[in-house]
Design an enzyme around this catalytic site. Structure first.
Site, mmCIF file in Angstrom:
data_model
loop_
_atom_site.group_PDB
_atom_site.id
_atom_site.type_symbol
_atom_site.label_atom_id
_atom_site.label_comp_id
_atom_site.label_asym_id
_atom_site.label_seq_id
_atom_site.Cartn_x
_atom_site.Cartn_y
_atom_site.Cartn_z
ATOM 1 C CG ASN A 482 -43.348 107.006 -6.019
ATOM 2 O OD1 ASN A 482 -42.640 106.495 -5.967
ATOM 3 N ND2 ASN A 482 -44.096 106.868 -7.123
ATOM 4 C CG ASP A 483 -38.689 106.111 -1.292
ATOM 5 O OD1 ASP A 483 -38.514 107.059 -0.656
ATOM 6 O OD2 ASP A 483 -38.697 105.582 -0.193
ATOM 7 C CB CYS A 484 -39.309 106.317 -7.110
ATOM 8 S SG CYS A 484 -38.867 104.667 -6.390
ATOM 9 C CD GLN A 499 -34.590 106.190 -3.221
ATOM 10 O OE1 GLN A 499 -33.982 105.963 -3.266
ATOM 11 N NE2 GLN A 499 -35.451 106.515 -3.833
#
Ligand code: GLC
Ligand code: GLC
Length: 811
Positions: A482-484, A499
């Protein structure tokens, strides 16, 4: 409401209403030269890299949407129309757009005149050809005018949309016979040009946009078209275009085919010029000759169909559910190939200038296409591994043209390395090619530093082992899948990216998603080591995996589900104690797939909690309750309005993890139910809500907290394609590739009676029929191989030119 229908025989989706709820697109091209094409003829082309070698222009987020493409205009004695309806938008008497595999046919008809445009990038060519078939269906002779139009991009797509003080002065073209050459910057550092050609003499042309369109007109009403006459303009700076002008006469019932070609040519330095400032056109003219008749274009379409027949033959399902057949046999496999070619670069939601190839994305995409193009999968794996560092960490992204890691994005997404074990083991299981493990692979693309690919896998495994937090769970780094979920970021500057911003030191944020990932692919790593006879390494890895399982049981179980993470300060995320974000999908998926706490009933409880708290009519949301304010200690996840993207959106990429989790406990009905909720062919009837294409998956569907639950966004380029194909074929239909053969282990809805899979595996054709006489979900009672009963569930490898028949009885 539907806007078309599936034509499974031709492997096409046929759009019958041009006003789809969003542009519904297709991709052309398999190597090097690519185009995006919408159902009204919008889109653009590029060579290899959508940012640096953009051939034609497209304006993202334009008003109206999807304006700009490869357009045709017909001026039939003052009635002006386009075969794809746009850009003129004159109502047509007939309209169809057939998006096929590697080609698109758009047909319009008005007042007894028909125009059909077939667009294709022939295999291995650096050009797109368009066959324009015109037909007079009336009993009178017809005279009309046809205009073509493409708008050139000045190569660098980013610069093209921003650097106007320069761009408006650089554009250059040449016109010779029926070909318009675009040669901006060819004089200096470029060795390439593009051209737009038609295979018949023209009555005129235009190459200057303002002259053709008119400064105050639009693509929908170009002045030259309105007037019915080309101006023969030669572009000098401003915006160069290419437009052919043809006067056509058709006798009653007569038809005529024209072939247009948009081509790209590179010349060696010493062969750039024919004479001073006149480009050497030899290669372009050779290319034109290859498709100078309609018959040659038809042959290219047939070749494309053969190409796809071969690719798809590796897995073909025969099931009574036609929607399932068309997804498994056609569209899901096609989308997997598109994600292989494009990664996350160019779609109608990705501008082609933003992102390179993701380390984790590309490894995951691979499980969707490895059975189609194993040699290219092998190359991809080695390219990815070469962007790893000596400590097992890696660049988060790399650039396809250079294959180098992208230093601007950096690394430290701590899930990244583990995905290399997934892709590599899937590749070996599909091909039996263990030699990949002996390849010498550099670190950070530095050839002087290289170790075997097997060592890269070991380093991937150890990267997790070497980065554990206070609960002996994996440290999350910048983020995990989950990049967030940016637990170390603490950003309060709206101008920085979550990021890439500098992370705070000293945090102890840990991820249960990585824990589950580590156990799942740690077990795969152990299996591989044992297979290779590396007993000590297997034992060493087993110890670490066992410790991780213990750590999850002790510190990762919340009572009814798995926790999601510990934050910077060591506080729980994804716990019933939290006010928002009490439960997350990722750790339920991964810890269940890993089977952590299976005996204690954790997997079943986790799946029940997902059903109760995350499941909706439109799919499974990512978390619940959604975040309703910004949590600086959680990062980007809490920036999205509730119900969108990573904040409680239905992220279609991770729904299959739950499907696999359900198959781990034998609940085939639940698994398939989840599958149907997000699989586009099942959503066709509500296209007005779903909005995006009914033939491909989208990344996200708005969740239950959103303004319009069920609305899809970001179609095509998503790990959703690979994960759904992998899940339906290997875990639900239960046809799994394995080192020694095909493992049969279906987990299906109880009311399925039977189905057949044609699987080409390591060169042999297996026809596998699964019967379910006792209406079970799981369990293989008997396997008969060419008439003989076999022990166990693995169909052994058989070298044979004949079809191998396998009868499986569940029970
Ligand atoms: C996007 C990214 C992928 C990431 C996912 C969840 O799809 O491409 O890498 O895992 O979002 O944040
Ligand atoms: C945003 C998106 C996420 C994507 C990332 C890529 O955070 O929400 O899905 O992976 O951008 O950088």
């Amino acid at each position: 409401m539907k806007f078309g229908f599936f034509d499974d025989t031709n492997r096409e989706y046929v759009i019958t209403n041009p006003k789809t709820p969003y542009p519904w697109i297709n991709y052309l091209g398999n190597h090097d030269f690519f185009s995006l094409i919408s159902n009204t003829g919008g889109g653009y082309s590029f060579y290899k890299d959508a940012k640096f070698r953009r051939l034609t222009r497209f304006r993202y987020n334009n008003v109206p949407v999807d304006d700009g493409g490869k357009y045709f205009y017909i001026n039939d004695n003052g009635t002006i129309w386009s075969p794809g309806w746009k850009p003129v938008k004159t109502p047509l008497d007939e309209y169809t757009c057939r998006h096929g595999l590697g080609y698109t046919k758009i047909k319009g008809a008005k007042n007894g005149l028909e125009a059909e445009v077939t667009s294709i990038i022939p295999l291995h060519e650096w050009c797109e050809v368009q066959k324009v078939s015109l037909k007079n269906t009336t009993s009178q002779s017809r005279k009309f005018k046809l205009f073509s139009m493409v708008e050139w991009a000045l190569w660098n797509a980013q610069d093209d949309m921003t650097n106007f003080q320069r761009n408006f002065s650089t554009g250059e073209v040449e016109i010779q016979d029926s070909t318009i050459y675009h040669k901006t910057e060819y004089k200096e550092r470029r060795n390439h040009f593009a051209f737009y050609h038609v295979n018949v003499p023209v009555q005129g042309f235009d190459t200057d946009r303002e002259t053709f369109v008119g400064l105050y007109n639009s693509f929908g009403d170009p002045e030259a078209v309105l007037e019915g006459k080309a101006r023969n303009s030669v572009a000098h700076g401003w915006s160069p275009i290419a437009s052919h002008f043809l006067e056509i006469e058709l006798a009653p019932g007569a038809s005529k085919d024209l072939v247009f070609m948009l081509g790209y040519v590179e010349n060696p330095q010493d062969e750039k010029w024919e004479s001073k400032n006149v480009i050497n056109k030899t290669r372009a003219i050779q290319m034109m000759a290859k498709y100078d008749t309609a018959a040659k274009v038809d042959a290219a379409v047939i070749e494309m169909k053969h190409y796809w027949n071969n690719l798809l033959a590796a897995f073909q399902l025969d099931h009574e559910d036609e929607k399932l057949n068309r997804m498994v046999n056609i569209w899901n496999q096609y989308q997997c190939m598109v994600t292989f070619n494009f990664s996350r670069s160019a779609s109608y939601f990705e501008s082609g200038i933003g992102r390179g190839m993701g380390f984790r994305d590309s490894n995951q995409d691979l499980i969707g296409f490895v059975h189609q193009v194993p040699e290219r999968a092998r190359e991809r794996i080695l390219d990815i591994a070469a962007t790893q560092f000596e400590d097992g960490s890696c660049y988060h992204q790399y650039q396809p043209l250079t294959k180098r890691g992208n230093a601007e994005i950096g690394g430290n997404f701590n899930d990244d390395p583990m995905w290399l074990i997934l892709s590599t083991t899937q590749y070996i299981k599909e091909t039996g090619d263990f030699s990949i493990l002996d390849e010498m692979v550099p670190f950070d693309n530095d050839e002087s530093k290289a170790k075997t690919h097997f060592e890269h896998l070991k380093l991937s495994f150890d990267h997790v082992v070497n980065h554990l937090g206070p609960h002996k769970l994996p440290l999350i780094g910048r983020a995990d899948w989950n990049d967030c979920l940016n637990l170390n970021c603490f950003s309060n500057n709206p101008n920085e990216s979550f990021q890439t911003t500098e992370n705070q030191e000293g945090g102890v944020a840990e991820s249960l998603m990585i824990a589950g990932l580590f156990v799942t692919y740690g077990k795969e790593y152990i299996k591989l080591c044992k297979y290779l006879g590396k007993k000590d390494e297997a034992a060493r890895a087993e110890k670490h995996v066992a410790e991780m399982i213990e750590a999850v049981k002790q510190h990762g179980w919340d009572g009814e589900w798995y926790l999601r993470a510990y934050d910077f300060y060591g506080k729980k995320i994804g716990s019933h104690e939290n006010e928002e974000g009490k439960i997350f999908i990722e750790s339920q998926g991964w810890c269940s797939m890993a089977g952590i706490g299976m005996e204690e009933g954790y997997v079943e409880k986790s799946m029940n909690s997902v059903k109760e708290r995350l499941d909706t009519k439109y799919g499974i949301v990512l978390n619940n309750p959604a975040f309703t304010r910004y949590y600086i200690e959680y990062g980007e996840i809490s920036t999205y309005p509730p119900g969108y993207k990573e904040n409680a959106g239905i992220f279609c990429h991770n729904n299959p993890w739950i499907m696999i989790g359900e198959t781990m406990i034998g609940r085939g009905d639940a698994a398939f139910d989840y599958y149907k909720k997000i699989t586009p062919a099942y959503l066709e009837d509500r296209s007005e809500l779903h909005k995006v294409e009914p033939y491909v998956y989208c990344q996200m569907i708005a969740g239950k907290d959103a303004f319009k639950p069920g609305e899809g966004k970001n179609s095509w380029l998503s790990g959703t394609a690979a994960w759904n194909f992998y899940t339906i074929t290997q875990y639900i239909l239960g046809i799994q590739s394995d080192y020694d053969g095909i493992l049969i282990d279906p987990c299906i809805p109880k009311d399925w009676k039977s189905y057949t899979v044609n699987r080409i595996f390591r060169g042999t054709k297996y026809v596998i029929t699964i019967q379910n006489p006792s209406s079970v979900s799981k369990g293989v009672k008997e396997i008969i191989l060419d008439g003989k009963k076999i022990e166990g569930k693995v169909i052994p490898l058989i070298k044979s030119d004949k079809k191998v028949n396998v009868q499986v009885t569940m029970g």
